[in-house]
Design a protein around this motif. Sequence first.
Motif, short mmCIF file in Angstrom:
data_model
loop_
_atom_site.label_atom_id
_atom_site.label_comp_id
_atom_site.label_asym_id
_atom_site.label_seq_id
_atom_site.Cartn_x
_atom_site.Cartn_y
_atom_site.Cartn_z
N THR A 40 36.87 11.81 53.57
CA THR A 40 35.97 12.77 54.21
C THR A 40 35.86 12.50 55.69
N SER B 117 31.45 15.36 45.62
CA SER B 117 32.75 15.51 46.26
C SER B 117 32.87 16.86 46.96
N ALA C 190 30.39 16.27 50.52
CA ALA C 190 30.42 14.97 51.20
C ALA C 190 30.44 15.14 52.72
N ARG C 191 31.17 16.12 53.22
CA ARG C 191 31.22 16.31 54.67
C ARG C 191 29.84 16.69 55.21
N CYS D 14 25.56 12.53 47.80
CA CYS D 14 26.54 13.58 48.03
C CYS D 14 27.38 13.76 46.77
N ASP E 28 38.54 15.15 57.01
CA ASP E 28 37.69 16.33 57.22
C ASP E 28 36.92 16.30 58.54
N PRO F 71 39.52 14.26 45.95
CA PRO F 71 39.34 13.38 47.12
C PRO F 71 38.98 11.94 46.77
#
Length: 397
Positions: free
Chosen positions: A216, A187, A190-191, A185, A220, A284
């Motif tokens: 995350t 930044s 990432a989700r 992933c 998130d 993040p």
Amino acid sequence: MRVVTTAQAQELDVQPTPLALLLLGREADPRSERGVECPGDLPSPSDPDLVERARRAKERLGDKVFVLGHHYQRDEVIQFADVTGDSFKLARDAAARPEAEYIVFCGVHFMAESADILTSDDQKVVLPDLAAGCSMADMATAEQVAECWDVLTEAGVAEQVVPVSYMNSSADIKAFTGKHGGTICTSSNARRALEWAFQQGEKVLFLPDQHLGRNTAVRDMGMSLEDCVVYNPHKPNGGLTADELRAAKMILWRGHCSVHGRFSLDSVDEVRARIPGVNVLVHPECRHEVVAAADHVGSTEYIIKTLEAAPAGSKWAVGTELNLVRRLANRFAPEGKEIVFLDRTVCFCSTMNRIDLPHLVWALESLADGKLVNRIEVDKETEAFAKLALERMLALP
């Protein structure tokens, strides 16, 4: 304080330590990805001929060379980049230029590895100074991660775990991730990577940056801090019990970015008191409490786009690498945007700053003279599994 002269040092038989040699870029550390021996004396950065020498060498190479410049590079280096961006964007840009025989990556070691993985066998990736490593990437070695997997297996949870590794990791860690059904992933995504991983299994082993993984998952995706545990590779069983591993959803590797990890809640409080109406914008990779207190959170590209779209007269405190913050402050000053570094203590990425103009000149002139230097080459087996993990990321919805 006693000052020892060179002559006195010779009489005392004082020898440079391995650490001193490593910091000077004159020795290698076999335990990490850092280390370089750059033959010959490099001209000092203040040499007035350096810029002209870099220009001439790049001109001699023509289309044979493609220079990549990460956002965190010095201005004196970034001026010679054909493209700028974050690590993954640059690796993809390199792959899109198959006619370039040499890819000169002005970034750090793991980035050059990713470029080698994604480019053709005919292309040669060069890192101007091999000492330009990444402290975060060094916090997770292949041996440590293999031992972690053994711990997860003994706890009876390995079959439920999907590894997700941040782009800021070595080729070995990316290969481990690919081999065990996981993905890479950035930044920015990432989700999406975590959502995909939780469709494949019940738990995620997130490598190597604990802060990006925690932020995350909690900020998130609505998980709780209690859903996260931190695996410390320097403690027996990672410092965790089998019950803690069974209860956790996110198993975070104990790693961090040395730049983003330094920002604190005090930094946020201080800048708000000092600059009324300031917007706090952070990466993040910062600690969870810093991200929770910020107004805006996002990747390097997000930070740049947010400041591009910001209204004139707005005030911003930015929590990311200083070279980029200073460049953005200068770029947007004519538009009346006030941009300051979040922490009052100056903080460059020390390893990223190993790529300076003398090293770039040396690399370009060597290539122009037909001498290949500082090539980054990932072995075929590692490349195959690392590429598998990267391809899973590219296939994310």
